[in-house]
Design a protein around this motif. Structure first.
Motif, PDB file in Angstrom:
ATOM      1  N   CYS A 152       0.843  -1.192   0.000  1.00  0.00           N
ATOM      2  CA  CYS A 152       0.000   0.000   0.000  1.00  0.00           C
ATOM      3  C   CYS A 152       0.880   1.245   0.000  1.00  0.00           C
ATOM      4  CB  CYS A 152      -0.914   0.025   1.227  1.00  0.00           C
ATOM      5  SG  CYS A 152      -2.349  -1.042   1.069  1.00  0.00           S
ATOM      6  N   PRO A 153       0.737   2.120  -1.011  1.00  0.00           N
ATOM      7  CA  PRO A 153       1.564   3.323  -1.049  1.00  0.00           C
ATOM      8  C   PRO A 153       1.016   4.464  -0.208  1.00  0.00           C
ATOM      9  CG  PRO A 153       0.207   3.214  -3.011  1.00  0.00           C
ATOM     10  CD  PRO A 153      -0.106   1.979  -2.208  1.00  0.00           C
ATOM     11  N   ASP A 154      -0.268   4.381   0.187  1.00  0.00           N
ATOM     12  CA  ASP A 154      -0.931   5.508   0.833  1.00  0.00           C
ATOM     13  C   ASP A 154      -1.047   5.329   2.343  1.00  0.00           C
ATOM     14  OD1 ASP A 154      -2.618   3.365   0.520  1.00  0.00           O
ATOM     15  OD2 ASP A 154      -4.389   4.561   0.043  1.00  0.00           O
ATOM     16  N   VAL A 155       0.003   4.783   2.965  1.00  0.00           N
ATOM     17  CA  VAL A 155      -0.023   4.637   4.425  1.00  0.00           C
ATOM     18  C   VAL A 155       0.242   5.985   5.079  1.00  0.00           C
ATOM     19  CG1 VAL A 155       0.632   2.223   4.377  1.00  0.00           C
ATOM     20  CG2 VAL A 155       2.410   3.969   4.423  1.00  0.00           C
ATOM     21  N   GLN A 156      -0.261   6.162   6.293  1.00  0.00           N
ATOM     22  CA  GLN A 156      -0.217   7.463   6.958  1.00  0.00           C
ATOM     23  C   GLN A 156       0.893   7.575   7.995  1.00  0.00           C
ATOM     24  OE1 GLN A 156      -2.289   9.862   5.836  1.00  0.00           O
ATOM     25  NE2 GLN A 156      -3.064   8.339   4.381  1.00  0.00           N
ATOM     26  N   LYS A 157       1.283   6.469   8.604  1.00  0.00           N
ATOM     27  CA  LYS A 157       2.235   6.526   9.708  1.00  0.00           C
ATOM     28  C   LYS A 157       3.578   5.932   9.297  1.00  0.00           C
ATOM     29  CE  LYS A 157      -1.607   5.859  12.932  1.00  0.00           C
ATOM     30  NZ  LYS A 157      -2.191   4.987  13.983  1.00  0.00           N
ATOM     31  N   PRO A 158       4.681   6.463   9.834  1.00  0.00           N
ATOM     32  CA  PRO A 158       6.007   5.945   9.470  1.00  0.00           C
ATOM     33  C   PRO A 158       6.154   4.449   9.742  1.00  0.00           C
ATOM     34  CG  PRO A 158       6.207   8.015  10.656  1.00  0.00           C
ATOM     35  CD  PRO A 158       4.763   7.624  10.740  1.00  0.00           C
ATOM     36  N   GLU A 159       5.573   3.981  10.854  1.00  0.00           N
ATOM     37  CA  GLU A 159       5.726   2.566  11.182  1.00  0.00           C
ATOM     38  C   GLU A 159       4.954   1.655  10.227  1.00  0.00           C
ATOM     39  OE1 GLU A 159       2.601   4.278  14.100  1.00  0.00           O
ATOM     40  OE2 GLU A 159       4.490   4.904  13.169  1.00  0.00           O
ATOM     41  N   GLU A 160       4.047   2.232   9.417  1.00  0.00           N
ATOM     42  CA  GLU A 160       3.300   1.426   8.452  1.00  0.00           C
ATOM     43  C   GLU A 160       4.067   1.237   7.144  1.00  0.00           C
ATOM     44  OE1 GLU A 160      -0.320   3.631   8.092  1.00  0.00           O
ATOM     45  OE2 GLU A 160      -1.333   2.489   9.657  1.00  0.00           O
ATOM     46  N   GLN A 161       5.121   2.019   6.925  1.00  0.00           N
ATOM     47  CA  GLN A 161       5.875   1.915   5.685  1.00  0.00           C
ATOM     48  C   GLN A 161       6.439   0.506   5.523  1.00  0.00           C
ATOM     49  OE1 GLN A 161       6.276   4.031   3.205  1.00  0.00           O
ATOM     50  NE2 GLN A 161       5.200   5.760   4.134  1.00  0.00           N
ATOM     51  N   GLY A 162       6.083  -0.148   4.416  1.00  0.00           N
ATOM     52  CA  GLY A 162       6.554  -1.498   4.157  1.00  0.00           C
ATOM     53  C   GLY A 162       5.847  -2.573   4.942  1.00  0.00           C
ATOM     54  N   ASN A 163       4.842  -2.199   5.740  1.00  0.00           N
ATOM     55  CA  ASN A 163       4.166  -3.168   6.594  1.00  0.00           C
ATOM     56  C   ASN A 163       2.672  -3.264   6.312  1.00  0.00           C
ATOM     57  OD1 ASN A 163       6.422  -4.034   8.061  1.00  0.00           O
ATOM     58  ND2 ASN A 163       6.291  -2.298   9.447  1.00  0.00           N
ATOM     59  N   VAL A 164       2.227  -2.795   5.152  1.00  0.00           N
ATOM     60  CA  VAL A 164       0.814  -2.881   4.776  1.00  0.00           C
ATOM     61  C   VAL A 164       0.734  -3.337   3.322  1.00  0.00           C
ATOM     62  CG1 VAL A 164      -1.394  -1.688   4.585  1.00  0.00           C
ATOM     63  CG2 VAL A 164       0.252  -0.967   6.338  1.00  0.00           C
ATOM     64  N   VAL A 165      -0.064  -4.367   3.058  1.00  0.00           N
ATOM     65  CA  VAL A 165      -0.309  -4.819   1.687  1.00  0.00           C
ATOM     66  C   VAL A 165      -1.805  -4.845   1.446  1.00  0.00           C
ATOM     67  CG1 VAL A 165       1.811  -6.177   1.508  1.00  0.00           C
ATOM     68  CG2 VAL A 165      -0.293  -7.259   2.320  1.00  0.00           C
ATOM     69  N   ARG A 166      -2.185  -4.693   0.174  1.00  0.00           N
ATOM     70  CA  ARG A 166      -3.603  -4.776  -0.176  1.00  0.00           C
ATOM     71  C   ARG A 166      -3.799  -5.854  -1.232  1.00  0.00           C
ATOM     72  NH1 ARG A 166      -6.026   0.693  -1.523  1.00  0.00           N
ATOM     73  NH2 ARG A 166      -5.579   0.315  -3.726  1.00  0.00           N
ATOM     74  N   ALA A 167      -4.729  -6.755  -0.952  1.00  0.00           N
ATOM     75  CA  ALA A 167      -5.092  -7.813  -1.879  1.00  0.00           C
ATOM     76  C   ALA A 167      -6.378  -7.417  -2.592  1.00  0.00           C
ATOM     77  CB  ALA A 167      -5.283  -9.128  -1.138  1.00  0.00           C
ATOM     78  N   GLU A 168      -6.339  -7.387  -3.908  1.00  0.00           N
ATOM     79  CA  GLU A 168      -7.503  -7.035  -4.713  1.00  0.00           C
ATOM     80  C   GLU A 168      -8.200  -8.312  -5.178  1.00  0.00           C
ATOM     81  OE1 GLU A 168      -8.748  -4.149  -5.108  1.00  0.00           O
ATOM     82  OE2 GLU A 168      -7.125  -2.844  -4.401  1.00  0.00           O
ATOM     83  N   LEU A 169      -9.456  -8.468  -4.748  1.00  0.00           N
ATOM     84  CA  LEU A 169     -10.231  -9.644  -5.118  1.00  0.00           C
ATOM     85  C   LEU A 169     -10.986  -9.397  -6.419  1.00  0.00           C
ATOM     86  CD1 LEU A 169     -11.723 -10.578  -1.633  1.00  0.00           C
ATOM     87  CD2 LEU A 169      -9.539 -11.263  -2.639  1.00  0.00           C
ATOM     88  N   ALA A 170     -11.329 -10.475  -7.110  1.00  0.00           N
ATOM     89  CA  ALA A 170     -12.080 -10.378  -8.353  1.00  0.00           C
ATOM     90  C   ALA A 170     -13.421  -9.689  -8.105  1.00  0.00           C
ATOM     91  CB  ALA A 170     -12.303 -11.766  -8.949  1.00  0.00           C
ATOM     92  N   ALA A 171     -13.880  -8.917  -9.091  1.00  0.00           N
ATOM     93  CA  ALA A 171     -15.081  -8.100  -8.922  1.00  0.00           C
ATOM     94  C   ALA A 171     -16.317  -8.941  -8.640  1.00  0.00           C
ATOM     95  CB  ALA A 171     -15.294  -7.236 -10.165  1.00  0.00           C
ATOM     96  N   ASP A 172     -16.380 -10.156  -9.197  1.00  0.00           N
ATOM     97  CA  ASP A 172     -17.571 -10.991  -9.026  1.00  0.00           C
ATOM     98  C   ASP A 172     -17.447 -11.977  -7.874  1.00  0.00           C
ATOM     99  OD1 ASP A 172     -15.603 -12.508 -10.162  1.00  0.00           O
ATOM    100  OD2 ASP A 172     -16.880 -13.441 -11.682  1.00  0.00           O
ATOM    101  N   LEU A 173     -16.411 -11.830  -7.052  1.00  0.00           N
ATOM    102  CA  LEU A 173     -16.220 -12.764  -5.948  1.00  0.00           C
ATOM    103  C   LEU A 173     -17.088 -12.346  -4.760  1.00  0.00           C
ATOM    104  CD1 LEU A 173     -14.634 -15.203  -4.789  1.00  0.00           C
ATOM    105  CD2 LEU A 173     -12.986 -13.548  -3.888  1.00  0.00           C
ATOM    106  N   PRO A 174     -18.028 -13.196  -4.334  1.00  0.00           N
ATOM    107  CA  PRO A 174     -18.853 -12.833  -3.166  1.00  0.00           C
ATOM    108  C   PRO A 174     -18.010 -12.865  -1.899  1.00  0.00           C
ATOM    109  CG  PRO A 174     -19.323 -15.081  -3.865  1.00  0.00           C
ATOM    110  CD  PRO A 174     -18.393 -14.505  -4.893  1.00  0.00           C
ATOM    111  N   LEU A 175     -18.232 -11.908  -1.018  1.00  0.00           N
ATOM    112  CA  LEU A 175     -17.463 -11.797   0.214  1.00  0.00           C
ATOM    113  C   LEU A 175     -18.419 -11.909   1.397  1.00  0.00           C
ATOM    114  CD1 LEU A 175     -14.511 -11.375   1.044  1.00  0.00           C
ATOM    115  CD2 LEU A 175     -14.992  -8.937   1.250  1.00  0.00           C
ATOM    116  N   ASP A 176     -18.153 -12.859   2.275  1.00  0.00           N
ATOM    117  CA  ASP A 176     -18.986 -13.087   3.451  1.00  0.00           C
ATOM    118  C   ASP A 176     -18.545 -12.136   4.556  1.00  0.00           C
ATOM    119  OD1 ASP A 176     -20.468 -13.990   5.555  1.00  0.00           O
ATOM    120  OD2 ASP A 176     -19.941 -16.110   5.314  1.00  0.00           O
ATOM    121  N   LEU A 177     -19.099 -10.927   4.562  1.00  0.00           N
ATOM    122  CA  LEU A 177     -18.686  -9.921   5.541  1.00  0.00           C
ATOM    123  C   LEU A 177     -18.983 -10.338   6.982  1.00  0.00           C
ATOM    124  CD1 LEU A 177     -19.589  -6.615   3.675  1.00  0.00           C
ATOM    125  CD2 LEU A 177     -17.352  -7.663   3.966  1.00  0.00           C
ATOM    126  N   PRO A 178     -20.145 -10.946   7.286  1.00  0.00           N
ATOM    127  CA  PRO A 178     -20.355 -11.400   8.668  1.00  0.00           C
ATOM    128  C   PRO A 178     -19.276 -12.382   9.130  1.00  0.00           C
ATOM    129  CG  PRO A 178     -22.427 -11.369   7.476  1.00  0.00           C
ATOM    130  CD  PRO A 178     -21.359 -11.112   6.452  1.00  0.00           C
TER     131      PRO A 178
END
Length: 302
Positions: free
Chosen positions: A91-117
């Motif tokens: 993730c390039p848009d982290v806010q805190k110095p300690e988050e640099q290099g320690n946050v990743v984002r996984a992009e799921l397929a648009a039609d993949l259902p996600l069980d939020l509960p």
């Protein structure tokens, strides 16, 4: 499978210690396995209406973070195929110095259902929280953990004895720090194909499975997995999701791990060290060089 790849220099740190031998105490340098938090974020939803949320934070050894996230998504049942994961990136848009290099984002397929509960409940409760074994195994089956093929690989018994030494020879960071777990993937002939290290046992396995997933190598039906330490229920479950039929551990398995391996059709080995080991489930995959013994072990198939 790709050749073994080892952790970058960020996976260890140097520190000063007082080294005591007998009554003598002298200053010295020591090497520590690095441990930092990794936040895994999800991107999901149809194009133009994408949403983002934090999925989990795990303590890990820096390195192979994209593979760790991919393996985590697969083994926790959020995805089932490579096509359901569009990609994983820092993730390039982290806010805190300690988050640099320690946050990743996984992009799921648009039609993949996600069980939020289900995400709200943080998947199923692990055995360390005191949940009963039956409930945990039912939760894994509900997440569509597949039964393994009722055939090979067939492994010659002496090959198993060779695996720990070959794993240790490949653990460059462990040799420096002594503080990392490893998950190593072997061919049925004992050739080391892939190895991942991490301060957490589950992370090391998720990194290895994630590497295979991103390389399009799943399922791993024809491979043998060796893990350092003991074999827990969760390690058995993760290996089963990846299609691994033979799991060997340097330490002891738990009772729930043995029950799960039996249910999944997995051959589970424990105490694989010092030229010995125990076979806890589906022993027919471990064969002797003598043909008559090989025909005998086939009777144990279930």
């Amino acid at each position: 499978m790709p050749a073994p790849v080892f952790l970058p220099p960020t996976s260890y740190e140097y520190t000063r210690v007082q080294r005591v031998v007998g009554e003598a105490r002298t200053p010295a340098d020591d090497v520590l396995a690095a441990e930092e938090p990794l936040e895994i974020r999800l991107g999901y939803g149809p194009s133009g209406q994408r949403e983002h949320r934090t999925l989990a934070v795990t303590m890990r050894t820096p390195g192979h973070d994209e593979e760790l996230a991919a393996g985590f998504l697969l083994t926790e049942g959020l995805i089932r195929r490579r096509e359901e994961l569009l990609g994983v990136r820092p993730c390039p848009d982290v806010q805190k110095p300690e988050e640099q290099g320690n946050v990743v984002r996984a992009e799921l397929a648009a039609d993949l259902p996600l069980d939020l509960p289900r995400l709200e409940r943080h998947f199923y409760t692990s055995s360390s929280c005191g949940v009963c074994g039956k409930t945990s195994i039912e939760a894994v089956h509900a997440a569509a953990c597949p039964l393994l093929p009722a055939d090979g690989p067939l492994i010659l018994a002496p090959v198993i004895h060779q695996l720990p030494e070959r794993q240790r020879e490949a653990q460059a960071v462990f040799e420096q720090t002594g503080g990392l777990h490893a998950a190593a993937l072997f061919s049925p002939q004992g050739e080391l194909l892939l190895l991942r290290e991490d301060v957490g046992r589950h992370n090391a396995l998720d990194k290895l499975i994630g590497a295979a997933l991103l390389a399009g190598q799943l399922p791993l039906h024809r491979h043998v997995l060796l893990v350092s330490g003991r074999a827990s229920f969760e390690l058995v479950q993760k290996a089963a999701v990846a299609g691994i039929a033979v799991l060997a551990a340097v330490g002891a398995p738990s009772s729930l791990a043995v029950q799960a391996a039996q249910d999944f059709g997995m051959t589970l080995l424990g105490f694989v060290r010092q030229q010995r080991y125990n076979i806890y489930s589906h022993p027919w995959r471990i064969i002797s060089e003598e043909p008559e013994v090989r025909s005998e072990v086939s009777e144990f198939r279930s």
